[in-house]
Design an enzyme around this catalytic site. Structure first.
Site, PDB file in Angstrom:
ATOM      1  N   ARG A  74      23.672  82.618  80.229  1.00 30.49           N
ATOM      2  CA  ARG A  74      24.353  81.642  81.076  1.00 30.49           C
ATOM      3  C   ARG A  74      25.812  81.998  81.259  1.00 30.49           C
ATOM      4  O   ARG A  74      26.400  81.737  82.313  1.00 30.49           O
ATOM      5  CB  ARG A  74      24.194  80.240  80.502  1.00 30.49           C
ATOM      6  N   GLN A 105      39.273  79.283  76.099  1.00 34.90           N
ATOM      7  CA  GLN A 105      38.100  78.418  75.971  1.00 34.90           C
ATOM      8  C   GLN A 105      38.473  76.944  75.916  1.00 34.90           C
ATOM      9  O   GLN A 105      37.898  76.119  76.613  1.00 34.90           O
ATOM     10  CB  GLN A 105      37.289  78.777  74.725  1.00 34.90           C
ATOM     11  N   ASP A 149      26.213  72.762  73.513  1.00 32.23           N
ATOM     12  CA  ASP A 149      25.362  73.042  72.354  1.00 32.23           C
ATOM     13  C   ASP A 149      25.486  71.988  71.254  1.00 32.23           C
ATOM     14  O   ASP A 149      24.753  72.048  70.261  1.00 32.23           O
ATOM     15  CB  ASP A 149      25.712  74.417  71.769  1.00 32.23           C
ATOM     16  N   GLU A 164      34.154  70.828  71.267  1.00 36.48           N
ATOM     17  CA  GLU A 164      33.345  69.851  72.003  1.00 36.48           C
ATOM     18  C   GLU A 164      33.623  68.398  71.620  1.00 36.48           C
ATOM     19  O   GLU A 164      33.028  67.484  72.188  1.00 36.48           O
ATOM     20  CB  GLU A 164      31.851  70.160  71.800  1.00 36.48           C
ATOM     21  N   HIS A 206      36.527  75.524  80.408  1.00 36.16           N
ATOM     22  CA  HIS A 206      35.428  75.923  81.279  1.00 36.16           C
ATOM     23  C   HIS A 206      35.137  74.850  82.330  1.00 36.16           C
ATOM     24  O   HIS A 206      34.785  75.148  83.478  1.00 36.16           O
ATOM     25  CB  HIS A 206      34.197  76.173  80.398  1.00 36.16           C
TER      26      HIS A 206
END
Length: 798
Positions: A364, A686, A489, A633, A640
């Site tokens: 991905r 990131q 994830d 997260e 992104h």
């Protein structure tokens, strides 16, 4: 605080203060021979794979984070003083040691001055070669003769496989065998075995690298790291450099290094050039050949360097812009496309942070990375896209990782059902149409390519199978199942949980499939896809709309994520931006979700991924609490996702807010406050610590991130609005109202476009007139048949 500046004319970032908050890095070479170098000459080199082909050692997560590296030490034989050609590792006081680093396109220059000795060192990998050059020019600016002695230093890996070198020491400290052949150092491992330099799946094998030098008499060497450094010493004070003399040590087992000792005597004003050559192969064969080639042609190293510059400059010249924002220009004209090219090359496999845990091309990740290089290297991008399509298995899902050096389409073992990720092949619907629109290669949809495991299909067939994969794995509410993971994830949805984010991706996929099939007059396929699209739309409205925004997901037991019902994680960014991007949200809904984003998620350094972060929820329900609040997260500014938030605002015509979002995460915007961002101000990252973290504004994981491609794609196609279409070029900017004019030069299908966009009415979106080559067009679309070799385009907004 500012540590450097953008030199746009030279396409370089210039670091004027070497004491940067973190090591600021650059990439050298190609996907065959790659290297990372920092502003203080730290970093490492590798052959094909940073995890399985790394022959230089780097100690990750150290202070500084880039040591060891490729060092050049200088020792004054009369003053008994020593320093390094880069500020580190010796680290002389900066009031005495002056240095400037210039990071460019696959090269780095470090110029330094200390005690009237000037060094100018250029590091690069010649095109199509498996070795690197360190070109050091030494100049005596003193009034007296200086007698200097130079020392090279690299610390070798005992095994090219990262884990073996760092963990399996009881084995790897017995396999090194150093040698010196005609003043060329040979670094060998497993020397009694057959040649294994190209077999990366087997870490045991006869492998060699060499290091040699020309331009000065070689008067000594060391190949034993411990002898060169000395006991209880560091790279800052090697005993051999302090003494000014090597011991001619030969390492057999333990740890090796590549140190050549060279004497350089300089009269006042005199200069001398030293060329260090390090690469793959045996000293007696490849090393001798390279050394002889460069020794016989004194200008060759300069010629090869110019070829590297020209090659990389040509690769990023597909588009240049001139706007009211100089920092935006610096990023868009050089650093964004170069960042995209490096991310395209190395995926998430090689940096100062990624230490080999992600070898190969993440499926991905890589499919998205291709978006950022389509107009710069369309032919290469097409080849990579075909490779990734063959990473799709016959179920419609995908291999998690494709290793170009070990990929065998039609023969791969497919993932187990519990290992599939629901978003993998959805990204094909962003990248494949973008490739076809960029190149005009409509026949690409009919090209037959194998699946990874068995069977084959046309590219259009691969796309249909990707849709079927998620349709066949839908849950109770009619949304794609979470499977092992969707894009995030950290969400523990369970295999049969449902992801609303991927539901919007599926909607985008179905909509795109309909468009392709309508263009190809495939009526039955249009009917099939439109039927599923209608069902999905009804399910989204019934089960995903939470009154003011869209929820994020359902767990397998029906528990909601991203709902008003949730005390933590009640608002997620991705379903809001993708509801607009996929063209599902009504205007009213779109206004409501973007309002929620502006009020709860937007900050001065970017838009956070979720609000509020998780603290109390069991990490078996959502893994986010594994991270501190405001990190990764768990409520960070996950970069992104930033491009999607910008795209949503542009689709609604909100140029002011779209650009505000864009600048908030744009690296160059932090150039004057680099002490806050800490990492390189010229490349994407990131994530950035969000308002929930005490490190608010600090960024992490530079270079290799999906941020690179999406930020560049967003800037060029949605802010500047230069949008390739199947049959031409559409120009539809969405800009800040105070931009009165901007210019773009764009290469498209071998033709050149000089575009001037005027905005004297101070609007944010809307084109009222477009003139090309003195002909007024009907709208803001340029048909292919009207394009000439060179085209002058005037766009009037209003």
């Amino acid at each position: 605080m500012q540590f450097g500046f953008f030199d746009d004319e030279s396409k370089e970032y210039v670091i004027t203060n070497p004491a940067t908050p973190k090591s600021w890095s650059n990439y050298l070479g190609s996907t065959e021979y790659g290297a990372i170098i920092t502003n203080n000459a730290g970093g490492y080199s590798f052959y094909y794979s940073a995890a399985q082909g790394r022959f230089m050692r780097l100690r990750f997560n150290s202070i500084p984070m880039d040591q060891p590296g490729r060092y050049l030490y200088l020792h004054d034989r009369d003053k008994n003083d020593y320093w390094s050609a880069s500020w580190q590792p010796v680290g002389k006081p900066l009031e005495k040691f002056k240095t400037v680093c210039r990071h460019g396109t696959a090269y780095t220059k470090i110029d330094s001055e200390y005690e009237h000795i000037k060094t100018e060192t250029t590091y690069f990998v010649p095109l199509d070669q498996h070795f690197e050059c360190w070109l050091m020019r030494v100049t005596n600016q003193d009034k007296v003769k200086r007698r200097l002695r130079a020392f090279t230093f690299v610390e070798y890996a005992n095994n090219w496989h990262l884990w073996q070198d760092f963990v399996n020491l009881q084995y790897t400290q017995g396999i090194l065998c150093m040698d010196v052949v005609d003043n060329i150092i040979d670094h060998g491992i497993n020397v009694m075995l057959p040649d294994g330099s190209g077999d990366f799946q087997n870490h045991d094998g006869n492998r060699h690298t060499f290091i040699g030098a020309i331009g000065a008499a070689i008067t000594g060497y060391d190949t034993d790291r411990d002898v060169f450094l000395g006991p209880y010493r560091t790279y800052a004070n090697p005993i051999a450099v302090e003494k000014g003399e090597c011991s001619n040590s030969i390492a057999v087992g333990d740890n090796g290094c590549g140190t050549l000792q060279m004497d350089i005597d300089l009269a006042p004003g005199e200069s001398r050039e030293i060329v260090v050559l390090m690469g793959i192969g045996k000293a007696a064969i490849e090393g001798k050949k390279v050394i002889q080639e460069y020794r016989n042609n004194p200008t060759k190293v300069h010629d090869e360097f110019e070829k590297v510059k020209q090659f990389w400059h040509s690769r990023i010249e597909g588009m240049t812009v001139e706007t009211a924002d100089a920092e935006f220009n610096s990023m868009t004209n050089m650093w964004s496309p170069f960042n995209c090219l490096m991310t395209y090359a190395w995926s998430r496999a090689a940096s100062l942070v990624y230490s080999g845990e992600r070898d190969g091309l993440g499926y991905r990740d890589t499919v998205q990375d291709i978006l950022g290089v389509l107009h710069t290297i369309p032919d290469e991008a097409g080849g990579r896209l075909e490779l990734m399509i063959t990473g799709q298995v016959s179920t419609g899902g995908a291999m998690p990782v494709v290793k170009p050096f070990a990929h065998h389409p039609g023969k791969e073992t497919p993932p187990k059902e519990e290992d599939y990720r629901s978003d993998d092949c959805m990204w094909l619907f962003n990248t494949i149409p973008a490739y076809v629109k960029e190149t005009g290669d409509l026949a690409f949809y009919d090209k037959v390519l194998p699946y990874a495991d068995k069977g084959e299909a046309t590219v259009l067939g691969h796309l249909r199978r990707a849709i079927e994969f998620n349709l066949e794995r839908s849950g109770a509410h009619g949304f794609p199942c979470g499977l092992y993971a969707d894009w995030n994830d950290c969400l523990e949805l369970g295999h049969n949980g449902e992801t609303v984010f991927v539901a919007f991706q599926l909607r985008y996929a179905l909509k795109t499939y309909v468009e392709i099939c309508e263009m190809k007059n495939l009526a039955a396929e249009v009917t099939w896809a439109q039927g599923h699209l209608n069902k999905l739309d009804a399910n989204i409205q019934k089960h995903a709309w939470d009154g003011e925004w869209f929820i994020r997901a359902y767990r397998y037991d029906g528990m909601k994520f991203g709902s008003k019902e949730n005390e933590e994680g009640s608002l997620w960014l991705n379903p809001q931006s993708w509801s607009v991007y996929s063209e599902y949200a009504s205007r009213e809904q779109a206004e409501m979700v973007t309002k929620a984003v502006r009020e709860r998620l937007a900050t001065e350094y970017g838009v956070v991924i979720v609000d509020p972060p998780y603290e109390k929820v069991d990490h078996r329900i959502v893994k986010a609490p594994l991270f501190n609040k405001g990190m990764k997260e768990n409520g960070a500014i996950f970069c992104h996702t930033q491009g999607w938030a910008v795209i949503a605002e542009t689709l609604l015509g909100n140029g002011n807010n779209a650009y505000k979002y864009y600048r908030s995460f744009m690296p160059a915007a932090c150039n004057t406050k680099a002490e806050i961002r800490q990492i390189e101000p010229y490349v994407n990252c990131q994530f950035t610590h969000s308002k929930y973290s005490p490190r608010f504004g600090a960024s992490r994981l530079p270079w290799l991130s999906g941020t690179a491609s999406w930020s560049y794609y967003t800037a060029t196609q949605y802010i500047l609005g230069i949008q390739p279409q199947y049959n031409g070029l559409k120009i539809d900017p969405c800009i800040p109202e105070d931009w009165t004019e901007f210019k773009v030069q764009r290469r498209f299908r071998g033709k050149h476009f000089n575009i001037i966009v005027q905005n004297h009415d101070s609007v944010q979106k809307g084109v009222v007139k477009m003139i090309m080559n003195d002909e007024e067009l009907q709208d803001n679309f340029i048909p292919v048949e009207k394009m000439k070799a060179t085209n002058e385009v005037l766009v009037v907004m209003g």
